[in-house]
Design a protein around this motif. Structure first.
Motif, PDB file in Angstrom:
ATOM      1  N   THR A 193      -8.134   2.832  -2.920  1.00  0.00           N
ATOM      2  CA  THR A 193      -7.055   2.004  -3.229  1.00  0.00           C
ATOM      3  C   THR A 193      -7.772   0.481  -2.739  1.00  0.00           C
ATOM      4  O   THR A 193      -8.528   0.362  -1.836  1.00  0.00           O
ATOM      5  CB  THR A 193      -6.292   2.097  -1.783  1.00  0.00           C
ATOM      6  OG1 THR A 193      -5.347   3.369  -2.254  1.00  0.00           O
ATOM      7  CG2 THR A 193      -5.134   1.100  -1.887  1.00  0.00           C
ATOM      8  N   GLU A 196       1.203   4.278   0.963  1.00  0.00           N
ATOM      9  CA  GLU A 196       0.671   5.231   1.665  1.00  0.00           C
ATOM     10  C   GLU A 196       1.319   6.462   1.735  1.00  0.00           C
ATOM     11  O   GLU A 196       0.760   7.608   1.878  1.00  0.00           O
ATOM     12  CB  GLU A 196       0.508   4.776   3.403  1.00  0.00           C
ATOM     13  CG  GLU A 196      -0.373   3.725   3.687  1.00  0.00           C
ATOM     14  CD  GLU A 196      -0.483   3.269   5.056  1.00  0.00           C
ATOM     15  OE1 GLU A 196      -0.195   4.045   5.982  1.00  0.00           O
ATOM     16  OE2 GLU A 196      -0.791   2.194   5.256  1.00  0.00           O
ATOM     17  N   GLU A 212       0.925  -1.129   0.027  1.00  0.00           N
ATOM     18  CA  GLU A 212       0.026  -0.027  -0.008  1.00  0.00           C
ATOM     19  C   GLU A 212       0.698   1.429  -0.041  1.00  0.00           C
ATOM     20  O   GLU A 212       1.548   1.371   0.911  1.00  0.00           O
ATOM     21  CB  GLU A 212      -1.002   0.060   1.343  1.00  0.00           C
ATOM     22  CG  GLU A 212      -1.868   1.149   1.143  1.00  0.00           C
ATOM     23  CD  GLU A 212      -2.751   1.067   2.275  1.00  0.00           C
ATOM     24  OE1 GLU A 212      -3.843   1.877   2.343  1.00  0.00           O
ATOM     25  OE2 GLU A 212      -2.775   0.201   3.192  1.00  0.00           O
ATOM     26  N   TYR A 226      -0.251   9.046  -0.786  1.00  0.00           N
ATOM     27  CA  TYR A 226      -1.426   9.558  -0.613  1.00  0.00           C
ATOM     28  C   TYR A 226      -1.326  11.226  -0.409  1.00  0.00           C
ATOM     29  O   TYR A 226      -2.133  11.861  -1.276  1.00  0.00           O
ATOM     30  CB  TYR A 226      -2.378   9.234   0.624  1.00  0.00           C
ATOM     31  CG  TYR A 226      -2.343   7.453   0.124  1.00  0.00           C
ATOM     32  CD1 TYR A 226      -2.590   6.997  -1.023  1.00  0.00           C
ATOM     33  CD2 TYR A 226      -2.925   6.430   1.312  1.00  0.00           C
ATOM     34  CE1 TYR A 226      -2.726   5.568  -1.192  1.00  0.00           C
ATOM     35  CE2 TYR A 226      -3.097   5.191   0.974  1.00  0.00           C
ATOM     36  CZ  TYR A 226      -3.269   4.793  -0.245  1.00  0.00           C
ATOM     37  OH  TYR A 226      -3.227   3.452  -0.409  1.00  0.00           O
TER      38      TYR A 226
END
Length: 76
Positions: free
Chosen positions: A61, A46, A44, A49
């Motif tokens: 996502t 992150e 992911e 973002y």
């Protein structure tokens, strides 16, 4: 937001040699106002973002496998 199958552009960050940020930034710069980008990553993303939000993008996502994440990006 469009679905991942409908994305206009695709970038698989797993296939980028080295850090993929420059490739992601270039893909975002090339994205027309009505287009979507499907970003595929092994984790992911992150940290991305905040960058997306600062640059005026919305995203969704989805984890599709243990080591595969799809991020669908469009202009907000």
């Amino acid at each position: 937001m469009a679905t991942t199958a409908d994305a206009d552009a695709h970038l698989d960050a797993r296939e980028v040699d080295g850090a993929p940020f420059d490739d992601i930034a270039a893909a975002l710069d090339a994205l027309a106002p009505d287009e979507t980008l499907l970003l595929v990553n092994s984790f992911e993303p992150e940290p991305l973002y905040d960058v997306l939000e600062e640059r005026g993008f919305a995203y969704e996502t989805e984890q599709v496998a243990a080591d595969e994440w799809h991020v669908l990006v469009e202009h907000a």
